[in-house]
Enzyme design. Structure first.
Site, short mmCIF file in Angstrom:
data_model
loop_
_atom_site.label_atom_id
_atom_site.label_comp_id
_atom_site.label_asym_id
_atom_site.label_seq_id
_atom_site.Cartn_x
_atom_site.Cartn_y
_atom_site.Cartn_z
N GLU A 35 -28.71 23.06 -25.04
CA GLU A 35 -28.75 24.17 -25.60
C GLU A 35 -29.13 23.74 -26.68
O GLU A 35 -28.92 23.18 -27.67
CB GLU A 35 -26.79 24.84 -25.88
N CYS A 43 -22.20 35.85 -25.88
CA CYS A 43 -21.46 36.46 -25.07
C CYS A 43 -20.29 35.87 -26.66
O CYS A 43 -19.73 36.62 -27.53
CB CYS A 43 -20.38 36.06 -24.00
N CYS A 48 -19.67 39.42 -27.31
CA CYS A 48 -18.77 40.18 -26.56
C CYS A 48 -16.99 39.52 -27.32
O CYS A 48 -16.42 40.96 -28.21
CB CYS A 48 -18.09 39.49 -24.65
N LYS A 51 -17.85 41.35 -30.68
CA LYS A 51 -17.09 42.21 -31.06
C LYS A 51 -15.74 42.51 -31.08
O LYS A 51 -15.25 43.95 -31.67
CB LYS A 51 -18.65 42.68 -30.22
N ALA A 116 -34.52 22.77 -24.28
CA ALA A 116 -35.62 21.94 -23.04
C ALA A 116 -37.01 22.39 -22.78
O ALA A 116 -36.53 23.83 -22.51
CB ALA A 116 -34.48 21.53 -22.32
N GLY A 176 -28.46 54.86 -26.15
CA GLY A 176 -27.56 55.56 -25.67
C GLY A 176 -25.95 54.55 -24.65
O GLY A 176 -25.65 55.04 -24.20
N TYR A 178 -24.19 51.04 -23.64
CA TYR A 178 -22.92 50.21 -23.93
C TYR A 178 -22.82 49.72 -25.35
O TYR A 178 -21.85 49.63 -25.81
CB TYR A 178 -22.44 49.35 -22.27
N GLU A 182 -20.66 51.03 -28.21
CA GLU A 182 -19.49 50.30 -29.29
C GLU A 182 -19.86 49.75 -30.82
O GLU A 182 -17.93 49.77 -31.80
CB GLU A 182 -19.83 48.94 -28.42
N ARG A 199 -31.84 58.51 -26.47
CA ARG A 199 -32.79 60.21 -25.73
C ARG A 199 -31.88 60.48 -24.56
O ARG A 199 -32.41 62.00 -24.52
CB ARG A 199 -33.98 59.17 -25.39
N ARG A 205 -26.14 56.14 -19.94
CA ARG A 205 -26.74 56.44 -18.44
C ARG A 205 -26.74 55.54 -17.22
O ARG A 205 -26.25 54.38 -17.73
CB ARG A 205 -28.28 56.17 -18.60
N THR A 311 -21.12 39.02 -18.74
CA THR A 311 -21.09 37.78 -18.66
C THR A 311 -20.20 36.66 -17.56
O THR A 311 -20.52 35.97 -16.92
CB THR A 311 -20.59 37.32 -20.00
N HIS A 435 6.16 53.59 -14.45
CA HIS A 435 6.30 55.13 -15.18
C HIS A 435 7.12 54.38 -16.60
O HIS A 435 8.27 54.02 -16.64
CB HIS A 435 7.13 55.73 -14.53
N GLU A 440 0.25 54.50 -14.12
CA GLU A 440 0.35 55.38 -12.53
C GLU A 440 -0.15 56.42 -12.08
O GLU A 440 -0.31 56.96 -10.95
CB GLU A 440 2.45 55.79 -12.95
#
Length: 453
Positions: A35, A43, A48, A51, A116, A176, A178, A182, A199, A205, A311, A435, A440
Site C-alpha cells: 500500500e 473509505c 465513508c 464523511k 507495487a 448530482g 451521492y 452528502e 446537470r 441519477r 466498499t 410501534h 413499521e
C-alpha cells in the site's frame, strides 16, 4: 514449497485488498500486500468514515435547534468549532487505519509501505525490491477527478474536504450524485451557504424517481440552493472569490468550489502492459464473474474494476476470492440486490430494483407512503419521510425497497435481507411492526398506490 516468494500478492491496502489478504492467510496461504498511500483505502481515510463523522456533527447542530420543542431550554446550535471536529475525525481515521495494518500483521501477512508495479506476469517491483508471486490481486481502488474545463485547478475534490483548515462560508458543490449530495448536506448543516450545481433535472441519477423528487425537496428544506440542469463550463478567480460559469451562462460566486463529478480507477502506473492486461473505459480493468482478468492468475476487485463502486462490494469480492483460491469453497460475490445508502440529511437508502427498472421486466404494484416523523411533528421542522415498495404482480416478490428519511440506512440493511431471501409482499404483511417507529410502515403498507408496467 512454491518457487515464488508468495502464494498471493495484493496490490492495494484498502478494504477489499486487506480482506482478501487476511482471509487467504487464514486459509494457509503466504500473502504479501503493498500500500503506497494509506491503509484502509479511500473509505477509511477520505471517504465513508470521515464523511459520516462530519454528517453526524451536522446533525448535532440540527438536534440542538429542535431541543426547545421538547423542553430543553438550554440547548442552542451556537457556532461550530471546525478544529474540534477535525481533531476528532482525524483521530478516528488514524485509529481505524492502524487497525487495518494490525489485522494483516496478526494474520501473518507481510505488508509493504510501498508502490507495487508489474515487471512480468509473476514479478513485481515493490518499492524497488523484486517480489514474485504465484497469484496477484489488483485492489487499488479509484480516485476523484476534476472535469476538463478552464480553471478546474481552482476547484477542490472530495479528498480536500478532510484537509480544510476552516469551513468555507459559501461553497458551490458540483455534481448530482451521492458524494455531491452528502458533502452539500454536511457543509450546510455545519453552517455554510451551499450552492448545488448539477446537470440533470433531479439529483441522484439512477435512483428511484420518487426518491429523487423527495431528495430534491429535502435539500431545499435544508437550505441548499439547487441549480438543476446546469453544466459547469469554467471557473475564474474574481474579486469576490471563485466565479463558476455554466454552459448556459449562469454564474455563481463563492469562497470555494468542490467537484464531485466522478471517480476513475487507479490503474495507471501499474505497468499493465508488461502482463498484457488492457483497460477499458476510464482505466477500468475488465474481469469475469470470478474477478479474473485476461491473465488466469491475475485478479482485480473493487473500484478498479468499475463494476459497483461500494466498499462492502469490494470487501465481499475479496472474501469470496480468498475462499475460492485457498479455502476450497469456490463462490462469487453477487452484485444483485446490493443495498446502499446516501448519507445526506436526511439520508436515503435503497435495495433492489427501482420502479423504472422493474417495469422494463414485468408489471409491478407500487406501495408508497409519505409522512412527517413524530419527532419533526413536535419540532415543526420540515422533514418528510418517503417509503416505497416495488412488488411483482405475478410472483408477489418484493423487487425493490426505497426510502428517504431518518435512519433509512439502518432500516434498509434489514429490509435487504428479506429481499435477497425472496420475500413476498405477503411476508412483509405478515410481519408484526414495532410501534411507534417509522420502520413499521414497511410492514403495514396495505393499500396499493398504483400499478405500472
Amino acid at each position: 514449497m512454491s518457487a515464488y516468494d508468495f502464494d498471493l500478492f495484493v496490490i492495494g491496502g484498502g478494504s477489499g485488498g486487506v480482506r482478501c489478504a487476511r482471509i487467504s492467510a487464514g486459509h494457509g496461504a503466504r500473502v504479501g500486500v503493498a500500500e503506497e498511500r494509506f491503509w484502509g483505502g479511500t473509505c477509511v481515510n477520505v471517504g465513508c468514515v470521515p464523511k459520516k463523522i462530519m454528517v453526524n456533527a451536522g446533525e448535532y447542530g440540527l438536534w440542538a435547534e429542535e431541543g426547545p420543542a421538547f423542553g430543553w431550554t438550554g440547548m442552542q446550535a451556537g457556532t461550530h468549532d471546525w478544529s474540534v471536529l477535525a481533531k476528532a475525525r482525524d483521530g478516528e481515521v488514524e485509529r481505524l487505519s492502524a487497525i487495518y495494518n494490525r489485522l494483516l500483521t496478526n494474520a501473518g501477512v507481510t505488508s509493504f509501505d510501498a508502490r507495487a508495479t508489474f515487471i512480468d506476469a509473476h514479478t513485481l517491483d515493490v518499492g524497488g525490491k523484486r517480489v514474485t508471486a504465484e497469484r496477484i490481486l489488483i485492489a487499488t481502488g479509484g480516485h476523484a477527478v476534476k472535469p476538463e474545463i478552464p480553471g478546474a485547478d481552482l476547484g477542490l475534490i472530495s479528498d480536500d474536504l478532510f484537509t480544510l483548515k476552516a469551513l468555507p462560508k459559501h461553497v458551490a458543490v458540483v455534481g448530482g450524485g451521492y458524494i455531491a449530495l452528502e458533502f452539500a448536506s454536511l457543509l450546510r448543516a455545519l453552517g455554510a451557504e451551499v450552492e448545488l450545481v448539477y446537470r440533470q433535472p433531479l439529483p441522484l441519477r439512477g435512483f428511484d424517481h420518487d426518491i429523487r423528487e423527495a431528495m430534491r425537496d429535502a435539500l431545499d428544506h435544508l437550505g441548499i440552493r439547487q441549480h438543476a440542469g446546469h453544466e459547469v463550463a469554467r471557473l475564474d478567480q474574481v474579486a469576490g472569490g471563485i466565479q463558476l460559469t455554466t454552459v448556459l451562462g449562469h454564474t455563481v460566486t463563492t469562497d470555494a468550489v468542490m467537484f464531485a463529478t466522478g471517480r476513475e480507477p487507479n490503474s495507471k502506473g501499474l505497468n499493465l502492459d508488461a502482463v498484457d492486461i488492457l483497460t477499458g473505459r476510464f482505466g477500468a480493468i475488465p474481469v469475469d464473474a470470478h474477478q479474473t482478468t485476461r491473465q488466469p492468475h491475475i485478479f482485480a476487485i473493487g473500484d478498479v474494476t468499475d463494476q459497483l463502486n461500494l466498499t462492502p462490494v469490494a470487501t465481499a469480492q475479496g472474501h469470496a476470492l480468498a475462499d475460492t483460491l485457498f479455502g476450497h469453497k469456490p463462490r462469487m460475490a453477487s452484485l444483485k440486490n446490493v443495498p446502499t445508502a446516501v448519507f445526506t440529511i436526511p439520508p436515503a437508502a435503497t435495495v433492489g430494483l427501482t420502479e423504472e427498472e422493474a417495469v422494463l421486466q414485468e408489471p409491478v404494484d407500487i406501495y408508497l407512503t409519505r409522512f412527517t416523523p413524530m419527532r419533526h411533528t413536535i419540532s415543526k421542522r420540515t422533514r418528510r419521510t418517503v417509503m416505497k415498495l416495488v412488488v411483482s404482480r405475478a410472483t408477489r416478490k418484493v423487487l425493490g425497497a426505497h426510502m428517504l428519511g431518518d435512519d433509512a440506512a439502518e432500516m434498509m440493511q434489514g429490509i435487504a435481507i428479506a429481499i435477497v431471501a425472496g420475500a413476498t409482499k405477503e411476508d412483509f404483511d405478515a410481519t408484526i411492526g414495532i410501534h411507534p417507529t417509522a420502520a413499521e410502515e414497511f410492514v403495514t403498507l396495505r393499500t396499493m398506490t398504483r400499478q405500472a408496467g
